[in-house]
Design an enzyme around this catalytic site. Sequence first.
Site, PDB file in Angstrom:
ATOM      1  CB  VAL A 125      -0.583  -0.079   1.240  1.00 46.62           C
ATOM      2  CG1 VAL A 125      -1.624   1.339   0.687  1.00 46.62           C
ATOM      3  CG2 VAL A 125      -2.271  -0.899   1.385  1.00 46.62           C
ATOM      4  CB  CYS A 126       4.117   1.972   1.921  1.00 45.68           C
ATOM      5  SG  CYS A 126       4.229   1.219   2.567  1.00 45.68           S
ATOM      6  N   PRO A 127       3.831   2.203  -1.323  1.00 37.53           N
ATOM      7  CG  PRO A 127       4.316   1.043  -2.841  1.00 37.53           C
ATOM      8  CD  PRO A 127       3.900   1.326  -1.568  1.00 37.53           C
TER       9      PRO A 127
END
Lengths: 187, 187, 187, 187, 187, 187, 187, 187, 187, 187
Positions: C46-48
């Site tokens: 999810v982070c990117p």
Amino acid sequence: MAKIGDTLKPFTTQAYKQGKFVEVSEAEAKGKWSIFFFYPADFTFVCPTELEDLAGIYPKLQDMGVEVFSVSTDTHFSHKAWHDSSPAIGKIDFFMLGDQNHSIANNFDVLREGQGLADRGTFVVDPDGVIQLIEITSEGVGRNATELLRKVKAAQYIRNNPGEVCPAKWEEGEKTLAPSLDLVGKI
Amino acid sequence: MAKIGDTLKPFTTQAYKQGKFVEVSEAEAKGKWSIFFFYPADFTFVCPTELEDLAGIYPKLQDMGVEVFSVSTDTHFSHKAWHDSSPAIGKIDFFMLGDQNHSIANNFDVLREGQGLADRGTFVVDPDGVIQLIEITSEGVGRNATELLRKVKAAQYIRNNPGEVCPAKWEEGEKTLAPSLDLVGKI
Amino acid sequence: MAKIGDTLKPFTTQAYKQGKFVEVSEAEAKGKWSIFFFYPADFTFVCPTELEDLAGIYPKLQDMGVEVFSVSTDTHFSHKAWHDSSPAIGKIDFFMLGDQNHSIANNFDVLREGQGLADRGTFVVDPDGVIQLIEITSEGVGRNATELLRKVKAAQYIRNNPGEVCPAKWEEGEKTLAPSLDLVGKI
Amino acid sequence: MAKIGDTLKPFTTQAYKQGKFVEVSEAEAKGKWSIFFFYPADFTFVCPTELEDLAGIYPKLQDMGVEVFSVSTDTHFSHKAWHDSSPAIGKIDFFMLGDQNHSIANNFDVLREGQGLADRGTFVVDPDGVIQLIEITSEGVGRNATELLRKVKAAQYIRNNPGEVCPAKWEEGEKTLAPSLDLVGKI
Amino acid sequence: MAKIGDTLKPFTTQAYKQGKFVEVSEAEAKGKWSIFFFYPADFTFVCPTELEDLAGIYPKLQDMGVEVFSVSTDTHFSHKAWHDSSPAIGKIDFFMLGDQNHSIANNFDVLREGQGLADRGTFVVDPDGVIQLIEITSEGVGRNATELLRKVKAAQYIRNNPGEVCPAKWEEGEKTLAPSLDLVGKI
Amino acid sequence: MAKIGDTLKPFTTQAYKQGKFVEVSEAEAKGKWSIFFFYPADFTFVCPTELEDLAGIYPKLQDMGVEVFSVSTDTHFSHKAWHDSSPAIGKIDFFMLGDQNHSIANNFDVLREGQGLADRGTFVVDPDGVIQLIEITSEGVGRNATELLRKVKAAQYIRNNPGEVCPAKWEEGEKTLAPSLDLVGKI
Amino acid sequence: MAKIGDTLKPFTTQAYKQGKFVEVSEAEAKGKWSIFFFYPADFTFVCPTELEDLAGIYPKLQDMGVEVFSVSTDTHFSHKAWHDSSPAIGKIDFFMLGDQNHSIANNFDVLREGQGLADRGTFVVDPDGVIQLIEITSEGVGRNATELLRKVKAAQYIRNNPGEVCPAKWEEGEKTLAPSLDLVGKI
Amino acid sequence: MAKIGDTLKPFTTQAYKQGKFVEVSEAEAKGKWSIFFFYPADFTFVCPTELEDLAGIYPKLQDMGVEVFSVSTDTHFSHKAWHDSSPAIGKIDFFMLGDQNHSIANNFDVLREGQGLADRGTFVVDPDGVIQLIEITSEGVGRNATELLRKVKAAQYIRNNPGEVCPAKWEEGEKTLAPSLDLVGKI
Amino acid sequence: MAKIGDTLKPFTTQAYKQGKFVEVSEAEAKGKWSIFFFYPADFTFVCPTELEDLAGIYPKLQDMGVEVFSVSTDTHFSHKAWHDSSPAIGKIDFFMLGDQNHSIANNFDVLREGQGLADRGTFVVDPDGVIQLIEITSEGVGRNATELLRKVKAAQYIRNNPGEVCPAKWEEGEKTLAPSLDLVGKI
Amino acid sequence: MAKIGDTLKPFTTQAYKQGKFVEVSEAEAKGKWSIFFFYPADFTFVCPTELEDLAGIYPKLQDMGVEVFSVSTDTHFSHKAWHDSSPAIGKIDFFMLGDQNHSIANNFDVLREGQGLADRGTFVVDPDGVIQLIEITSEGVGRNATELLRKVKAAQYIRNNPGEVCPAKWEEGEKTLAPSLDLVGKI
């Protein structure tokens, strides 16, 4: 710091090994010899030369029944990414443990206070989970896998041959000493 | 246990050196490199082979500006008597520190709880009194003075050449690494 | 956890920004608006998408005088390696702070106990170093940079227009409210 | 402050709901999704616009199985009087909890020290009573019910679809991500 | 609980008085007689009859140099709304103190543990800030402003006439007693 | 100080009543209404007027099922001597409790620190031993038995008529209030 | 320090005795008389004259059922080496206890603080393990085995002849005293 | 217990000496050698033989500059009465210290717990107030003044002849030892 | 309890003396001999006979420079009332101290725990404020003023004649003893 | 100090009585009246006159069932020696307790701090082991056995005649008082 004679403390973490993410605990090191090889950080400089050096003796260590666990405070995601991108690291077949919560580095007391990075420490643990050899070098001084191999062999020898001890610089096959009252003060 | 980066703690004791009893304190180790070489007891078995091995490199260490202190929990009287009676120990020219009150072994945290004997630990201390290298082996495994020499040279090299680091197995004269942003993830 | 009205605590760390390693402290956030954007780990999922979303509004935020600091418990070495290898992360121009010693995550109290990873938390800090907005989502729920932009604008508006407040869903340019005795109980 | 992953703490209080005084406890929130919506005080300014905004999405939330509890440190008597006199507040059909003893605000750690008023905080709690989403804005910045709805849908989605995660700005019906080893460092 | 002879503790709060919001502190009560009149909550039942009763004697109290402060754990916003909507409360001209952070109720130790509401307590404080009269009734029992007036007059009389004391049921203008050795055991 | 809602604490003491010395404990006050009437000292000035005033309503109180206990830190011997010598005190038929060890005054927290005398405090206790009314006046201000009678009647009324409350200045026979949702904010 | 009447504390150590290394514990001293003879260090100066003196009376002590344990903070290895090299020490047939962990010296509280050496202390312990005689001399003053023999005989005599005591300078065979009321003040 | 090397603690007491009562403090023992000679009680059995034995060497001790203090937990009144009535005690010319408050026996830690009597302990103190010799015998074993004299002479000798030590059984006039490196392990 | 040799502690209280109420403190007892005469309570049985007995010797005591303070835990009001009504007490001319706050009884540690009454204790204090004589009798045993007078005279005598002591039963004018060494054991 | 109403504490000691040494404990004093008569020291001055005085009434006390124990911090040996040498002390037939360990003096709290001597205290204990009378005089003031006898008789009388009390100066055979309500304030 962990001391000679201390027992391996429990841990559970994610590791990268040969293309897979696996959960590893201290159980993995029980019943066999093992090496915990700490280094400061993925994607840095001395570390990959040392890990590559260690990768070179891993087949021999496996023949001797010795497992290897490298450890830094990076995640297993980071280990995988490093393994993908670095030719030296790409040679590693042993366990690369993620220790971003610092618990393994704290177990061996090698966390650098305030930096969140592990010292460059090697710990050899026997099949009973007892630490037998310790080596730590400061930032910038690379370790030597050949000497590590010599010492692991000596430690295995004296475990298998109670009553004998290995003199300085002992290499596999050389004579050992058998302590006795008559030798007191005679060497 | 003493850790990489710890500073040498104060001590005062009697030592035997080259036919004399001398008082030695931590001041003796300040301003130069020094090696504290612990072993369990006088008149025993592995210890003399290690001390003889160390005696063999003492001239080179002196050329490199490194002083050597061997330490056990015996008295300086005992060290003198051992030196008189053992051919191996008779070769020693460095300081043999008496530590019957256990203070130096406790300073480096290598006293075996309940036995009153020191672990087989080597500590290399830089001219600022800061510990740079640590090695400890269990009872029965002899150390290797040649490898110690290699590491002391590496430690001296990186102190004298800021910005360079020594890769694994580095020997005097070999290439070192200079960390830079471009090397990140490329080794 | 950090609360609305808390003051930014001191920190010092290494960051990766636009091809360089730079040392960053809380001083960098003083005197301007700033966003601290925490996420669990480099090289994850999810982070990117969130970081790319945030990268998209970074030019507008810069026009509004707002600095951005993304933070995870990885090192700056790891951030650099991720930036090099990921197309989404490669778009980032703001500060990527290394927090492997967990001090910044602890400052904002978003460290997940036992995991060594930060929660997905956003903190908007005003030029006096005071926290004005907080948002935290559980693992798996992505944030929304557009809504963040709306709220930062509202926070800036009421700081610049004392005596006015922004109603629900307020967008830049819409009417605000001016609290007065007469309005009590009348809205 | 309450953190992601914390469990709803027990409380008992009087509430006003649709023309009646009812006793409400944490049991009311168990087994379904719930939103705790804190605001500073009855009869003030930003609060009614936010509560009206929330009232607007209440029917949809009910369809999604989500209950809503607004909370201030006023009494239920005060809530009733406000509901009677304010057109905006008159539209509310959900629970308006009295918290004049501050226990619920303290449960979520949003009481402003010394003022006796709650911060403007939203907490989304899943059917297991576990906090999944948090948002807090400073005095004067109104929240956005539409964004809240988006995030509740995402949180419900990942609960119902283990193994998937929602990227930034995800809206109902859009594609999600399924984390896998191959994606590491590839997004 | 506050006791006879205790000194008024410091406080600062917002009050509603005659169509205005004003900040009030303990300084407002210094140098004059004052009455602190606690009641449980705005918009309830016994309270307005008592407050109306008190409002009726306020002109006389003002003539006597006595200020009046009513206190509940509601906000000043709530007091204003109540004043607007209730015919009884609308007659009040004295200070209506907001005490939603419970500090004044705690100063006089009349907060009902766990309920967040004040007991029905009256405290008369002299110009030196010293409590002279206390009356507290349980929920449901209304106080009597006429009797309060009688007691305030007696308290003022003995302050102004040292050496005299007021017998039971004393009303303004009646005879008092002057204690003397001869009266011991004679009344 | 004892608070509304506190329960009567245990005590045992000697009392003078109608020509006899009797031992009295808190058991005497259980199961009926009771009044504890503290005063500073026997043979003083305001006290006898108050006790005489109270003696006047004792028959009515007995009809209402209310027992009376006067208390000072004098002994029962002193009470008897005062009763013998004072015309006013001679009219008393209720219990005069000796409290020379200060335990009852401490139970109600009305002992004047350092003086060894009780404050002028009245406590009305219901048949469950729970304090319902409190009144305390400073030295020199006499209490009023008529008002005490009014309040005891109100307290008895609301105990006997659950769901009703007595407004300010309520006298026996007058209308009471029955709290209901519709009355909120309407009085 | 150990006191007359104290009981022998438990210990376990290695000893050198007549050409062998043996493990010795406090059990060895139970059920017979024993002498614990402390001295500072092997290979020193006064010590060997005292130990030789003691060796001279060891046959008589054995006839009397008394065991002897010499103790220093040296190891048993050191004791063996000393026994091998010193003509005086070579005469010793009793137990030479190694006490390099200081536990026996601490048991009798004769460790010189900071020096790690024992004081020159003699302790005679009876068959119940109870200390009966103590003698300690400073560094440089040699003890006297003949006087020790005299005192051990006296201690054995009074144990075997209850009701008698030995006067000053008593030698074996001389008259003793039998305490009685008549003797009070008469000697 | 007092140990070799401890310094004499302060005391003040009444003593009997040669027909007079005198106040004595630790000052009396400073600057000269002194003997503190404890015994259990006046008017008992072994004690007078020991005190008479000591009285016999007092002239010699005085010639050697040594003062003598006998101590029991009796008063100086009792000492005087004993001196008057006992032929043996009547020979004493040295200080007989009263110690009925146990302070001197506690200073030397020879008080028998629970009995209020001192152990039979001798302490020789040098002119610097430092304890050099200790001897304690159990109840019933008499000490030997001749051996005490020998040891005091040895202690004085080594104080006056730095660099020499007295071997076992040394008598005045005999050869001593001078420690040197060459003697190590040679005696 | 107060002990011989303790110093009078500070107090301040109201007393009745010869028709007046006076404030008395410990200053009243300084510089002269004084008697503190405690009794349980006014209006009781043994007490008046003892106080009358004491009143009888008050003139003589005054001639001897001795002041008298009777003390009970009653008030000075009660003392006055008792003095008015009792023929025996009416004879008293000395200070009757009120001690209803128990401070003087606590100063001398004669308060009966739990009863709030003083024990029947007499304390004679010298002009330096030091307690010289103590007598306490249980409830029901009357004291004897004549014996008190005898002891006060003896105490005054030995203060005025240093070096003399009064034997048992000594009466004014009889021979005393002068302690001297010769008298030891001779009486 | 021991107080009226305290119970005799346990003790065990050696005593001298009529030519014998006997062990005495608190059991000796149970079930009968007893007198504990403390004095500072054997062989002193006031003490023998008091002990002789007490010896004179011992026959009468025995007839009344009262045992006597004299106590000083001397030993029983010292008591015996004093009894042998002093004409006054030679008359004593009661128990002379040795208290050289101070335990009995501490039980009654009459040990003079720092001196190791007891105060001149008399304690009369009833057959239940409860202290009924106390008298203590300073150094130099002799007690009076006749007055002691009077008080012991009074104490025995009121124990045997419940409901009666002895007035001041009461002598055997005189009238006593019977407390009753009618006597209150009438004596």
